[in-house]
Scaffold this motif. Structure first.
Motif, PDB file in Angstrom:
ATOM      1  N   ILE A 156       0.693  -1.282  -0.019  1.00 53.56           N
ATOM      2  CA  ILE A 156      -0.066  -0.016  -0.002  1.00 53.56           C
ATOM      3  C   ILE A 156       0.817   1.339   0.006  1.00 53.56           C
ATOM      4  CG2 ILE A 156      -0.080   0.272   2.639  1.00 53.56           C
ATOM      5  CD1 ILE A 156      -3.028   0.866  -0.069  1.00 53.56           C
ATOM      6  N   ALA A 157       2.115   1.158   0.323  1.00 56.89           N
ATOM      7  CA  ALA A 157       2.880   2.270   0.407  1.00 56.89           C
ATOM      8  C   ALA A 157       3.400   2.763  -0.901  1.00 56.89           C
ATOM      9  CB  ALA A 157       4.380   2.017   0.993  1.00 56.89           C
ATOM     10  N   ASP A 158       2.876   1.901  -1.932  1.00 63.11           N
ATOM     11  CA  ASP A 158       3.119   2.348  -3.366  1.00 63.11           C
ATOM     12  C   ASP A 158       2.057   2.978  -3.775  1.00 63.11           C
ATOM     13  OD1 ASP A 158       5.909   1.131  -3.150  1.00 63.11           O
ATOM     14  OD2 ASP A 158       5.232  -0.901  -3.800  1.00 63.11           O
ATOM     15  N   HIS A 159       1.041   2.997  -3.172  1.00 63.11           N
ATOM     16  CA  HIS A 159      -0.152   3.729  -3.672  1.00 63.11           C
ATOM     17  C   HIS A 159      -0.384   4.931  -2.984  1.00 63.11           C
ATOM     18  CE1 HIS A 159      -4.477   3.954  -4.686  1.00 63.11           C
ATOM     19  NE2 HIS A 159      -4.721   4.583  -3.235  1.00 63.11           N
ATOM     20  N   LYS A 160      -0.342   5.964  -3.811  1.00 60.16           N
ATOM     21  CA  LYS A 160      -0.581   7.611  -3.411  1.00 60.16           C
ATOM     22  C   LYS A 160      -1.763   8.033  -3.880  1.00 60.16           C
ATOM     23  CE  LYS A 160       2.756  10.340  -2.996  1.00 60.16           C
ATOM     24  NZ  LYS A 160       3.966  11.276  -2.998  1.00 60.16           N
ATOM     25  N   GLY A 161      -2.887   8.393  -3.235  1.00 64.95           N
ATOM     26  CA  GLY A 161      -4.056   8.997  -3.872  1.00 64.95           C
ATOM     27  C   GLY A 161      -5.215   8.686  -2.859  1.00 64.95           C
ATOM     28  N   PHE A 162      -6.411   9.193  -3.434  1.00 64.54           N
ATOM     29  CA  PHE A 162      -7.932   9.117  -2.538  1.00 64.54           C
ATOM     30  C   PHE A 162      -8.627   7.939  -3.335  1.00 64.54           C
ATOM     31  CE2 PHE A 162      -5.821  12.821  -1.005  1.00 64.54           C
ATOM     32  CZ  PHE A 162      -5.985  12.933   0.352  1.00 64.54           C
ATOM     33  N   GLY A 163      -9.482   7.109  -2.717  1.00 62.99           N
ATOM     34  CA  GLY A 163     -10.396   6.328  -3.249  1.00 62.99           C
ATOM     35  C   GLY A 163     -10.663   5.253  -2.469  1.00 62.99           C
ATOM     36  N   ILE A 164      -9.930   5.065  -1.475  1.00 63.72           N
ATOM     37  CA  ILE A 164     -10.091   3.636  -0.519  1.00 63.72           C
ATOM     38  C   ILE A 164     -11.555   3.905   0.383  1.00 63.72           C
ATOM     39  CG2 ILE A 164      -9.445   2.249   1.505  1.00 63.72           C
ATOM     40  CD1 ILE A 164      -6.646   2.428  -0.157  1.00 63.72           C
ATOM     41  N   LEU A 165     -11.826   5.063   0.610  1.00 65.40           N
ATOM     42  CA  LEU A 165     -13.022   5.312   1.305  1.00 65.40           C
ATOM     43  C   LEU A 165     -14.381   5.201   0.435  1.00 65.40           C
ATOM     44  CD1 LEU A 165     -11.978   8.492   3.447  1.00 65.40           C
ATOM     45  CD2 LEU A 165     -12.831   6.427   4.676  1.00 65.40           C
ATOM     46  N   TYR A 166     -14.048   5.441  -0.683  1.00 62.98           N
ATOM     47  CA  TYR A 166     -15.188   5.472  -1.479  1.00 62.98           C
ATOM     48  C   TYR A 166     -15.370   4.002  -2.129  1.00 62.98           C
ATOM     49  CZ  TYR A 166     -16.638  10.205  -2.125  1.00 62.98           C
ATOM     50  OH  TYR A 166     -17.034  11.642  -2.139  1.00 62.98           O
ATOM     51  N   GLY A 167     -14.137   3.277  -2.374  1.00 65.61           N
ATOM     52  CA  GLY A 167     -14.089   1.999  -2.889  1.00 65.61           C
ATOM     53  C   GLY A 167     -14.461   0.758  -1.957  1.00 65.61           C
ATOM     54  N   LEU A 168     -13.919   1.065  -0.574  1.00 61.57           N
ATOM     55  CA  LEU A 168     -13.876   0.019   0.357  1.00 61.57           C
ATOM     56  C   LEU A 168     -14.799   0.400   1.589  1.00 61.57           C
ATOM     57  CD1 LEU A 168     -12.912  -2.590   1.386  1.00 61.57           C
ATOM     58  CD2 LEU A 168     -10.964  -1.617   2.284  1.00 61.57           C
ATOM     59  N   ALA A 169     -14.400   1.560   2.228  1.00 61.86           N
ATOM     60  CA  ALA A 169     -15.209   1.783   3.411  1.00 61.86           C
ATOM     61  C   ALA A 169     -16.633   2.077   3.057  1.00 61.86           C
ATOM     62  CB  ALA A 169     -14.704   3.341   3.928  1.00 61.86           C
ATOM     63  N   VAL A 170     -17.149   2.264   1.930  1.00 62.03           N
ATOM     64  CA  VAL A 170     -18.297   2.318   1.560  1.00 62.03           C
ATOM     65  C   VAL A 170     -19.236   0.983   2.077  1.00 62.03           C
ATOM     66  CG1 VAL A 170     -18.291   1.701  -0.677  1.00 62.03           C
ATOM     67  CG2 VAL A 170     -20.078   2.932  -0.119  1.00 62.03           C
ATOM     68  N   HIS A 171     -18.683   0.209   2.027  1.00 61.19           N
ATOM     69  CA  HIS A 171     -19.364  -1.190   2.618  1.00 61.19           C
ATOM     70  C   HIS A 171     -19.450  -1.451   4.065  1.00 61.19           C
ATOM     71  CE1 HIS A 171     -19.017  -2.664  -1.756  1.00 61.19           C
ATOM     72  NE2 HIS A 171     -17.560  -2.780  -1.648  1.00 61.19           N
ATOM     73  N   GLY A 177      -1.960  13.118   4.275  1.00 62.67           N
ATOM     74  CA  GLY A 177      -2.343  14.254   3.530  1.00 62.67           C
ATOM     75  C   GLY A 177      -2.602  13.832   2.272  1.00 62.67           C
ATOM     76  N   GLU A 178      -2.096  12.902   1.549  1.00 64.33           N
ATOM     77  CA  GLU A 178      -2.254  12.482   0.429  1.00 64.33           C
ATOM     78  C   GLU A 178      -2.981  10.944   0.030  1.00 64.33           C
ATOM     79  OE1 GLU A 178       1.658  13.804  -1.853  1.00 64.33           O
ATOM     80  OE2 GLU A 178       2.136  13.471   0.062  1.00 64.33           O
ATOM     81  N   SER A 179      -3.285  10.516   0.963  1.00 61.49           N
ATOM     82  CA  SER A 179      -3.998   8.884   0.705  1.00 61.49           C
ATOM     83  C   SER A 179      -5.043   8.852   1.832  1.00 61.49           C
ATOM     84  CB  SER A 179      -3.044   7.998   0.737  1.00 61.49           C
ATOM     85  OG  SER A 179      -2.123   8.001  -0.468  1.00 61.49           O
ATOM     86  N   ASP A 180      -5.732   7.888   1.418  1.00 62.04           N
ATOM     87  CA  ASP A 180      -6.944   7.770   2.768  1.00 62.04           C
ATOM     88  C   ASP A 180      -7.029   6.181   2.915  1.00 62.04           C
ATOM     89  OD1 ASP A 180      -7.993   6.694   0.209  1.00 62.04           O
ATOM     90  OD2 ASP A 180      -9.882   7.560   0.483  1.00 62.04           O
TER      91      ASP A 180
END
Length: 340
Positions: free
Chosen positions: A163-178, A204-207
């Motif tokens: 996950i350290a290689d992943h920078k950016g937002f979208g996990i809240l929308y893609g995963l936390a939504v469930h 500040g750059e990922s979620d």
């Protein structure tokens, strides 16, 4: 009467989380079309041959203008959910849209208002309410053996240092939504929400880390995900006045090995090591500890409900106000993560 379905998109969601469950409902559901953009088909035509009874098309108007089609299922990237949903509604079609239903609560409100104006149904496919683990937790809670529920913990944890290689937002929308929807769907709108949303690797750059607390009158629910959890942790922990329930992590269906042909889903009972553990004091004051068989995962329940909503006027199992509340929470959570 039949639900005659056209899917917009032919990705992992359609193949794993829709078609295997719809296949078991041939008396009430008929899949007529799958729409794909031409650029998405190139080099991937072979998969279409696995579904000889479905018409694959690159002509969206063919789908939208077919009077037999009464349900469009939107399974596109998130950014296109609202536009395809609105297009379907404009053509007089009911819609089941993948999560997130929209990117903002305001957009969702506009879609629901338009569907109501047209006399149509638009519903979010929050199918994870019907995961095996969530169905089991719901059964235990609603049985009443735990008494008043005081605390619920929900974990989607992984050990993925990549996950350290992943920078950016979208996990809240893609995963936390469930898991957020599972809590809102079970317990309703909370009185207060407290957010800890951030990233260990890219503050500040990922979620990719979140710990969100939902406060109700006498209960607290916790939804949490970390990608740095090496040992298995229970998927759910439930505490009530009379006892506790632990639900183990069952693994994820997307981990199924890919092989040629339609995705095959097992509906067989799970082995005892995948059962929950229940401990409580019964009405006679006896201390009871036992294993609870895990319910069968069935995402087709959403189609059963849609049939009843569209043809029999029954209420939606995923309510508009629940979808809007989930999106408000995710919007706020994303803002918190960006400020971390």
């Amino acid at each position: 009467m039949m639900l005659v379905v056209a899917y917009i998109g032919f990705g992992n969601s359609v193949c794993r989380y829709h078609l295997p469950y719809v296949e078991r409902r041939k008396d009430t559901v008929k899949v007529k079309y799958i729409y794909r953009r031409e650029e998405d088909r190139q080099g991937d035509e072979e998969r279409e041959t696995w579904y000889p009874d479905i018409t694959f098309t690159t002509d969206i108007e063919q789908v939208m203008n077919d009077p037999e089609v009464n349900l469009i299922v939107v399974n596109t990237p998130d950014a296109f959910h609202v536009s395809y949903t609105m297009q379907a509604l404009e053509h007089g079609k009911n819609v089941l849209c993948e999560k997130p239903f929209a990117l903002t609560a305001k957009e969702a409100q506009e879609v629901f208002a338009f569907a109501k104006e047209k006399g149509l149904v638009a519903m979010a496919n929050q199918s994870h309410r019907f995961d095996a683990d969530m169905r089991t937790v719901r059964k235990v809670i609603e049985s009443g053996v735990l008494g008043e529920i005081l605390e619920v913990e929900s974990h989607y944890d992984y050990y993925r240092p990549s996950i350290a290689d992943h920078k950016g937002f979208g996990i809240l929308y893609g995963l936390a939504v469930h898991p957020i929807d599972q809590i809102i769907g079970q317990f309703g709108k909370p009185n207060k929400v407290v957010y800890d949303c951030r990233s260990f690797d890219h503050p500040g750059e990922s979620d990719d880390y979140y710990d969100i607390d939902f406060f109700y009158d006498h209960m607290k629910a916790i939804v949490k995900t970390s990608y740095y959890v090496k040992l298995d942790y229970p998927r759910f922990i439930v505490h009530g006045r009379k006892g506790s329930f632990l639900m183990p992590a069952l693994g994820h269906q997307s981990a199924l090995a890919n092989k040629p042909g339609p995705v095959e889903i097992s509906f067989d009972p799970l082995p005892e090591d995948k059962w929950g553990t229940l401990s409580y004091i019964d009405e006679k004051g006896q201390d009871i500890t036992k294993k609870v068989p895990t319910e069968i995962q069935d995402y087709g329940i959403i189609y059963d409900n849609l049939y009843d909503v569209i043809f029999n006027g029954q209420p939606k199992i995923v309510k508009d106000e629940e979808v809007i509340e989930v999106l408000k929470i995710i919007e706020k959570a994303t803002k918190v993560a960006k400020e971390a």
